[in-house]
Each structure stands twice: as structure tokens, then as C-alpha cells.
Design a protein around this motif. Structure first.
Motif, PDB file in Angstrom:
ATOM      1  N   VAL A   1       6.661 -24.533  34.795  1.00 39.82           N
ATOM      2  CA  VAL A   1       6.119 -23.671  35.851  1.00 39.82           C
ATOM      3  C   VAL A   1       5.977 -24.500  37.118  1.00 39.82           C
ATOM      4  O   VAL A   1       5.313 -25.539  37.119  1.00 39.82           O
ATOM      5  N   THR A   2       6.583 -24.040  38.191  1.00 37.88           N
ATOM      6  CA  THR A   2       6.517 -24.735  39.473  1.00 37.88           C
ATOM      7  C   THR A   2       5.167 -24.490  40.128  1.00 37.88           C
ATOM      8  O   THR A   2       4.670 -23.370  40.143  1.00 37.88           O
ATOM      9  N   HIS A   3       4.600 -25.566  40.661  1.00 46.19           N
ATOM     10  CA  HIS A   3       3.359 -25.432  41.437  1.00 46.19           C
ATOM     11  C   HIS A   3       3.691 -25.689  42.905  1.00 46.19           C
ATOM     12  O   HIS A   3       4.709 -26.300  43.232  1.00 46.19           O
ATOM     13  N   PHE A   4       2.822 -25.192  43.767  1.00 39.62           N
ATOM     14  CA  PHE A   4       3.055 -25.229  45.205  1.00 39.62           C
ATOM     15  C   PHE A   4       1.799 -25.691  45.925  1.00 39.62           C
ATOM     16  O   PHE A   4       0.685 -25.457  45.461  1.00 39.62           O
ATOM     17  N   ALA A   5       1.976 -26.281  47.105  1.00 32.35           N
ATOM     18  CA  ALA A   5       0.843 -26.712  47.916  1.00 32.35           C
ATOM     19  C   ALA A   5       0.232 -25.559  48.703  1.00 32.35           C
ATOM     20  O   ALA A   5      -0.881 -25.680  49.201  1.00 32.35           O
ATOM     21  N   ASP A   6       0.940 -24.446  48.789  1.00 32.99           N
ATOM     22  CA  ASP A   6       0.503 -23.350  49.659  1.00 32.99           C
ATOM     23  C   ASP A   6       0.508 -22.023  48.908  1.00 32.99           C
ATOM     24  O   ASP A   6       1.253 -21.852  47.942  1.00 32.99           O
ATOM     25  N   PRO A   7      -0.296 -21.071  49.365  1.00 32.77           N
ATOM     26  CA  PRO A   7      -0.401 -19.787  48.665  1.00 32.77           C
ATOM     27  C   PRO A   7       0.843 -18.913  48.770  1.00 32.77           C
ATOM     28  O   PRO A   7       1.011 -17.992  47.978  1.00 32.77           O
ATOM     29  N   ASN A   8       1.723 -19.208  49.714  1.00 36.01           N
ATOM     30  CA  ASN A   8       2.963 -18.436  49.848  1.00 36.01           C
ATOM     31  C   ASN A   8       4.094 -18.993  49.001  1.00 36.01           C
ATOM     32  O   ASN A   8       5.217 -18.499  49.050  1.00 36.01           O
ATOM     33  N   HIS A   9       3.813 -20.053  48.267  1.00 38.72           N
ATOM     34  CA  HIS A   9       4.776 -20.667  47.347  1.00 38.72           C
ATOM     35  C   HIS A   9       6.047 -21.124  48.061  1.00 38.72           C
ATOM     36  O   HIS A   9       7.153 -20.872  47.611  1.00 38.72           O
ATOM     37  N   THR A  10       5.863 -21.823  49.183  1.00 38.45           N
ATOM     38  CA  THR A  10       7.028 -22.358  49.905  1.00 38.45           C
ATOM     39  C   THR A  10       7.145 -23.873  49.793  1.00 38.45           C
ATOM     40  O   THR A  10       8.218 -24.415  50.027  1.00 38.45           O
ATOM     41  N   ASP A  11       6.078 -24.564  49.428  1.00 41.71           N
ATOM     42  CA  ASP A  11       6.062 -26.026  49.367  1.00 41.71           C
ATOM     43  C   ASP A  11       6.019 -26.459  47.900  1.00 41.71           C
ATOM     44  O   ASP A  11       4.995 -26.876  47.367  1.00 41.71           O
ATOM     45  N   ALA A  12       7.181 -26.354  47.231  1.00 41.54           N
ATOM     46  CA  ALA A  12       7.279 -26.544  45.786  1.00 41.54           C
ATOM     47  C   ALA A  12       7.067 -27.994  45.355  1.00 41.54           C
ATOM     48  O   ALA A  12       7.483 -28.931  46.044  1.00 41.54           O
ATOM     49  N   GLY A  13       6.417 -28.139  44.200  1.00 42.55           N
ATOM     50  CA  GLY A  13       6.234 -29.441  43.595  1.00 42.55           C
ATOM     51  C   GLY A  13       5.220 -30.328  44.286  1.00 42.55           C
ATOM     52  O   GLY A  13       5.134 -31.519  43.996  1.00 42.55           O
ATOM     53  N   ARG A  14       4.464 -29.767  45.193  1.00 42.90           N
ATOM     54  CA  ARG A  14       3.489 -30.553  45.964  1.00 42.90           C
ATOM     55  C   ARG A  14       2.097 -29.962  45.777  1.00 42.90           C
ATOM     56  O   ARG A  14       1.951 -28.827  45.332  1.00 42.90           O
ATOM     57  N   ILE A  15       1.097 -30.731  46.154  1.00 44.45           N
ATOM     58  CA  ILE A  15      -0.279 -30.265  46.129  1.00 44.45           C
ATOM     59  C   ILE A  15      -0.836 -30.333  47.543  1.00 44.45           C
ATOM     60  O   ILE A  15      -0.223 -30.939  48.433  1.00 44.45           O
ATOM     61  N   ASN A  16      -1.979 -29.706  47.765  1.00 48.75           N
ATOM     62  CA  ASN A  16      -2.642 -29.803  49.065  1.00 48.75           C
ATOM     63  C   ASN A  16      -3.888 -30.677  48.931  1.00 48.75           C
ATOM     64  O   ASN A  16      -4.290 -31.034  47.821  1.00 48.75           O
ATOM     65  N   HIS A  17      -4.458 -31.005  50.064  1.00 41.99           N
ATOM     66  CA  HIS A  17      -5.662 -31.855  50.104  1.00 41.99           C
ATOM     67  C   HIS A  17      -6.725 -31.202  50.976  1.00 41.99           C
ATOM     68  O   HIS A  17      -7.400 -31.874  51.755  1.00 41.99           O
ATOM     69  N   LEU A  18      -6.902 -29.902  50.789  1.00 46.46           N
ATOM     70  CA  LEU A  18      -7.858 -29.161  51.598  1.00 46.46           C
ATOM     71  C   LEU A  18      -9.292 -29.578  51.288  1.00 46.46           C
ATOM     72  O   LEU A  18      -9.654 -29.795  50.126  1.00 46.46           O
ATOM     73  N   PHE A  19     -10.097 -29.699  52.320  1.00 43.86           N
ATOM     74  CA  PHE A  19     -11.530 -29.965  52.218  1.00 43.86           C
ATOM     75  C   PHE A  19     -11.848 -31.235  51.431  1.00 43.86           C
ATOM     76  O   PHE A  19     -12.871 -31.327  50.759  1.00 43.86           O
TER      77      PHE A  19
END
Length: 133
Positions: free
Chosen positions: A90-108
């Protein structure tokens, strides 16, 4: 005049699925949880804070409307959850629109990722809650 209520808590929410067993087992596997015994037409996944996701099969022929579910997870378990997603393909994404595949975010100051469940619900795991004004 409204009387302020200070002790309101979410107890459960219904998650519609085309296959409640498949969907409940999916999120339980990703989050490292267990699927509980059926409760009437529901298949609960206990989130450990007295809240359950109650999986319920969408009536056949009715369209399923994807929803968003966000889970605040311990930082020390985040990497294992990402690894479980990768292990099941299952591919994970950094963004809710699923455009930045295989990455995570660092919010807050934390880490987060989004992924789709078997019915297209937009699932999110995050290690820090969103800042509120």
C-alpha cells in the motif's frame, strides 16, 4: 444561554465498507490492533482510547462515499506502521491528495502520512495533533 459541556467524548463511529472483515483487518494490521468480536451488524476495531471504528457493510447497490479518518499514533510506532503499509503493497503519501508518493510530512513538528484503505477511505496517521487556534 448554553451550558458548557466539558466532558464529551467520541465513543464510536461507523465506517462503511464493501467487505467489513477485509477493511477492519486492514486497518487493524496497519495500526497494530486487533479486530473485536462482531457486535450486531458491526465489526469493531478498538482504538485503545475507548473509541471504536465499527465497520458496517454498505448495502449492495448503494454507492460508498469515501471518508477521512485520522489517527494520532505514538511516534515510536510510526515507522512500524509505514513498514506494514509497504509490506502489504500500500502506497503512503505525504499529502491528503495522494500526490507525493512514498514520502511523509513533518507537520507541527511530527510525522504523518496518508493512505487509502480497501474502499478508498483516506486514512491518515500522525504523531502530533494539528495545532488549533
Amino acid at each position: 444561554m448554553q451550558i458548557p459541556v466539558t466532558n464529551v467524548q467520541l465513543n464510536h463511529t461507523v465506517v462503511y465498507a464493501t467487505d467489513r472483515q477485509l477493511s477492519a483487518e486492514f486497518i487493524a494490521a496497519v495500526l497494530g490492533l486487533k479486530v473485536s468480536a462482531p457486535f450486531g451488524p458491526f465489526l469493531p476495531v478498538d482504538l485503545g482510547n475507548d473509541v471504536t471504528l465499527d465497520y458496517y457493510e454498505q448495502p449492495e447497490g448503494e454507492p460508498l462515499q469515501p471518508q477521512h479518518y485520522a489517527f494520532l499514533v505514538p511516534d515510536e510506532q510510526f515507522d512500524a506502521m509505514i513498514a506494514r503499509l509497504e509490506a502489504i503493497g500500500v502506497t503512503h503519501f505525504a499529502d491528503p491528495n495522494h500526490t507525493d508518493a512514498g514520502r511523509i510530512n513533518h507537520l507541527f513538528g511530527g510525522r504523518g502520512a496518508y493512505f487509502a484503505d480497501p474502499d478508498g477511505h483516506n486514512m491518515e496517521i500522525m504523531t502530533r495533533p494539528y495545532a488549533r487556534r
